[in-house]
Design an enzyme around this catalytic site. Structure first.
Site, PDB file in Angstrom:
ATOM      1  N   GLU A  54       8.560   1.691  -7.121  1.00 29.02           N
ATOM      2  CA  GLU A  54       7.179   1.646  -6.667  1.00 29.02           C
ATOM      3  C   GLU A  54       6.521   3.013  -6.837  1.00 29.02           C
ATOM      4  OE1 GLU A  54       7.260   1.133  -2.460  1.00 29.02           O
ATOM      5  OE2 GLU A  54       5.160   1.646  -2.207  1.00 29.02           O
ATOM      6  N   ASP A 114       9.577   1.808  -0.928  1.00 23.18           N
ATOM      7  CA  ASP A 114       9.595   2.536   0.342  1.00 23.18           C
ATOM      8  C   ASP A 114      10.143   1.662   1.462  1.00 23.18           C
ATOM      9  OD1 ASP A 114       8.509   4.751  -0.780  1.00 23.18           O
ATOM     10  OD2 ASP A 114       6.437   4.275  -0.218  1.00 23.18           O
ATOM     11  N   ASP A 158       9.054   1.006   4.312  1.00 19.99           N
ATOM     12  CA  ASP A 158       8.060   0.703   5.345  1.00 19.99           C
ATOM     13  C   ASP A 158       7.434  -0.656   5.052  1.00 19.99           C
ATOM     14  OD1 ASP A 158       6.491   1.138   3.173  1.00 19.99           O
ATOM     15  OD2 ASP A 158       5.430   2.877   3.979  1.00 19.99           O
ATOM     16  N   ASP A 168       4.506  -1.509   3.855  1.00 20.50           N
ATOM     17  CA  ASP A 168       3.893  -1.619   2.535  1.00 20.50           C
ATOM     18  C   ASP A 168       4.944  -1.781   1.450  1.00 20.50           C
ATOM     19  OD1 ASP A 168       1.297  -1.586   3.239  1.00 20.50           O
ATOM     20  OD2 ASP A 168       1.033   0.591   2.981  1.00 20.50           O
TER      21      ASP A 168
END
Ligand code: 0RA
Length: 647
Positions: free
Chosen positions: A430, A508, A510, A512
């Site tokens: 990403e 990541d 998290d 998102d």
């Protein structure tokens, strides 16, 4: 001991093999000894109870997960016979429980689950349990027998009289055999729910004594009056139906029972689930062929007869009739033949015609009786054909362009030196900046990096030709070396030139990041599913924390690890200075750290993406990525690492 009914002879049960073999090589009997194998034990017992239901003797099945992860399966069937088996000089109950393949049911006119795909029998469950207790209520009496590792530890004991009938099996899986002993509620619930739709009128319950809800054990009832019609509605809960009620078909011919429900929705995906004697046939087979044949034939005929296709400039293919179609095809076959790699395909050739006739006739009537609805469906089919035409053009453009540019590899790909797909890995990363870090941190000999910019296209909502025009998706196709082929209007993924046997999604840690990995996974699920099925797709697991004391530090992947690291460094004292860093993104790590924690095969914790349950996966993806917004956010927040969807 009670005499058997005249229609059943305990002598019919044949002795075949010892249970030692099962303990020695459990994989041969139940597939695996991981979580999947552990759950298989429950299905082995439940299947026998379902057989009692199919034979018309059982209306309720209860599954209980006890606090110590032992399981009880109760049914109100006839009860396992307890009469003496003359040759073996043992109770039939003991024979059923301790002799391999001694299911003891020989009635070929009834439909059997247990003889079919799983079919290793309750004796295998017994062999793989440290403790098992069978309780039988039969012909006015209550009997019990206990076992350990498949061997009786007691006689069959007549405990007293009984007003009810049925079999209760309680077992404790053996920790020496299984990697994990922890049952997953959702896995059991999903299959019991499925069984309730497949067997309308049968009551199933699941109780989890490990968890309390409002003072009582967590428990759910699964019961369906509408059967497959309700099943289809359940599967399409998060999609918008094209027509209010599903089309429902029942038929019977030559002792083969056919039950089908189908519904069109506004999405672009085709979802056909099929079952034979309650067993999911993942690879389809003759029943599915019969279904598709009928859908093609009847819609083509209806469209032609009514001049609905007259303006069309290109031909309509089978797939066009199935875009946005959700269907369940369930057949009950007395002696099913399973074939294919995983024995997930029905082979009985007579079933094609039987299903095709039943579905054909029902569809024909439906279309004639509901011209308005017929028009809505046919319009959707025409739209699908038009879109497929556009998609083919877009796809051909992409595929041709690759040939023209020589290597055909995307400019953003940092390829590895190895050209051996077995050894090669690709990280789908990403963002450009994390991509840069990964590029520095990798071992370029065998690790390739493809950065993906921002959010990739939501394939659940996009029209197919848009997908092939999307830069990130084009890059994935070309970097991986796979292509979509179309033969006679049916598409398939060609993986012959797959360039990497490990495809690692790295995002990541998290919300998102997990949204982005879900987008990528949805794309793989819809367009490159064979790569998931063949086990090539993985998710990287970057650490969540670094706990540091002076020059020493450790990485932690969850809160427990973090706490124990803190405890270890402080020794419980308050005055020790330690630093806890929470990694929110890959960008917070430098190249060395990323290599050490997430990319180095020696240290990293990759999670392989597997699809245990296509139904659940499909529902989850259409919920997460489809039109209906409200459940999505809650789901992502609750399952930010989607640890609970088997994907
Ligand atoms: C052997 C013969 C019969 C039923 C069963 C086994 C049986 C097995 C299980 C396992 C769980 N629940 C079960 N219920 C029944 C036929 C009995 C008859 O003809 O009376």
């Amino acid at each position: 001991m009670a005499e058997n009914k005249p229609n059943y002879s305990a002598n019919n049960i044949q002795a075949l093999e010892g249970l030692e073999a099962v303990r020695k090589r459990p994989g041969m009997y139940i597939g695996t000894t991981d979580s999947k194998g552990l759950h298989h034990l429950v299905w082995e017992v439940v299947d026998n109870s379902i057989d009692e239901h199919l034979a018309g003797h059982c209306t309720q099945i209860d599954v209980i997960i006890h606090e110590n992860n032992s399981i009880t399966v109760k049914d109100d069937g006839r009860g396992i016979p307890v009469g003496m088996h003359e040759k073996l000089q043992k109770s039939a109950l003991e024979v059923v429980m301790t002799v391999l393949h001694a299911g003891g049911k020989f009635d070929k006119d009834t439909y059997k689950v247990s003889g079919g795909l799983h079919g290793v029998g309750v004796s295998c469950v017994n062999a793989l349990s440290t403790y098992l207790k069978a309780e039988v209520h039969r012909e006015g009496k209550y009997y019990t027998q206990e076992y350990s590792e498949g061997k009786p530890t007691s006689q069959v004991v007549e405990q007293g009289s009984s007003e009810i009938h049925g079999t209760y099996i309680t077992f404790q899986p053996d920790e020496k055999i299984f990697d994990t002993l922890v049952y997953r509620y959702e896995t059991l619930a999903a299959r019991l729910r499925e069984l309730s739709y497949l067997n309308k009128g049968l009551k199933l319950t699941l109780t989890d004594e490990r968890e309390k809800v409002d003072g009582a054990f967590k428990s759910e009832d699964f019961y369906s009056e509408g059967g497959l019609k309700e099943f289809v509605k359940f599967l399409d809960e998060t999609r918008t139906p094209l027509i209010e009620e599903p089309i429902y078909v029942v038929g019977k011919e030559e002792n083969v029972e056919v039950e089908v429900a189908l519904q069109y929705n506004t999405s672009y995906s085709e979802n056909i689930y099929s079952f034979v004697n309650n067993i999911n046939t993942r690879e389809g087979g003759t029943h599915v062929s019969g279904f598709k044949r009928a859908v093609n034939r009847e819609f083509t005929k209806y469209g032609n007869d009514n001049g609905l296709f007259s303006k069309l400039k290109f031909s309509i293919s089978g797939e066009d009739f199935r875009e946005g179609l959700t269907a369940i095809v369930s057949v009950k076959v007395p002696e099913p033949q399973f074939k294919g790699q995983t024995k997930g395909e029905l082979g009985n050739s007579e079933v094609t015609g039987i299903v095709s006739r039943a579905v054909g006739e029902a569809l024909k009537n439906y279309l004639e009786e509901n011209p308005k609805k017929a028009k809505v469906i046919v319009d959707k089919v025409i739209l699908a054909a038009t879109a497929r035409h556009a998609a083919r053009k877009a796809r051909e453009m992409v595929q041709r362009k690759n040939v023209l540019t020589g290597t055909g590899l995307p400019g953003k790909l940092s390829d590895c030196s190895s050209k051996d797909p077995v050894l090669s890995e690709i990280f789908l990363v990403e963002g450009d900046s994390a991509g840069g870090t990964a590029k520095q941190g990798r071992d370029r000999n065998f690790q390739a990096i493809l950065p993906l910019r921002g959010k990739i296209l939501n394939v659940e909502k996009a029209l197919e030709h848009k997908i092939y025009e999307n830069e990130e998706i084009k890059n994935m196709f070309t970097a991986l070396g796979v292509s979509i082929e179309e033969k006679e209007g049916e598409r398939s993924l060609n993986t012959e030139k797959l360039r990497y046997h490990k495809i690692v999604i790295m995002c990541d840690a998290d919300v998102d990041g997990s949204h982005i990995s879900t987008l990528i996974l949805t794309f793989f699920f819809r367009y490159m599913r064979p790569l998931i099925e063949q086990g090539y797709v993985y998710i990287a697991q970057p650490p969540l924390y670094q706990v540091r004391k002076g020059k020493n530090f450790v990485y932690c992947w969850n809160d427990e690890e973090r706490q124990s690291a803190i405890d270890q460094y402080t020794g419980g004292r308050e005055d020790v200075n330690i630093k806890v860093q929470r990694y929110k993104g890959l960008g917070e790590m430098n190249a060395d750290q990323l290599w050490e924690t997430t990319m180095n095969p020696e240290e990293r914790k990759l999670r392989q993406v597997t699809i245990e349950d296509f139904l659940e996966a499909d529902r989850v993806f259409s919920m997460l990525m489809g039109d209906e917004v409200p459940p999505r956010r809650a789901f992502i927040e609750a399952n930010a690492k989607y640890a609970n969807i088997d994907i």
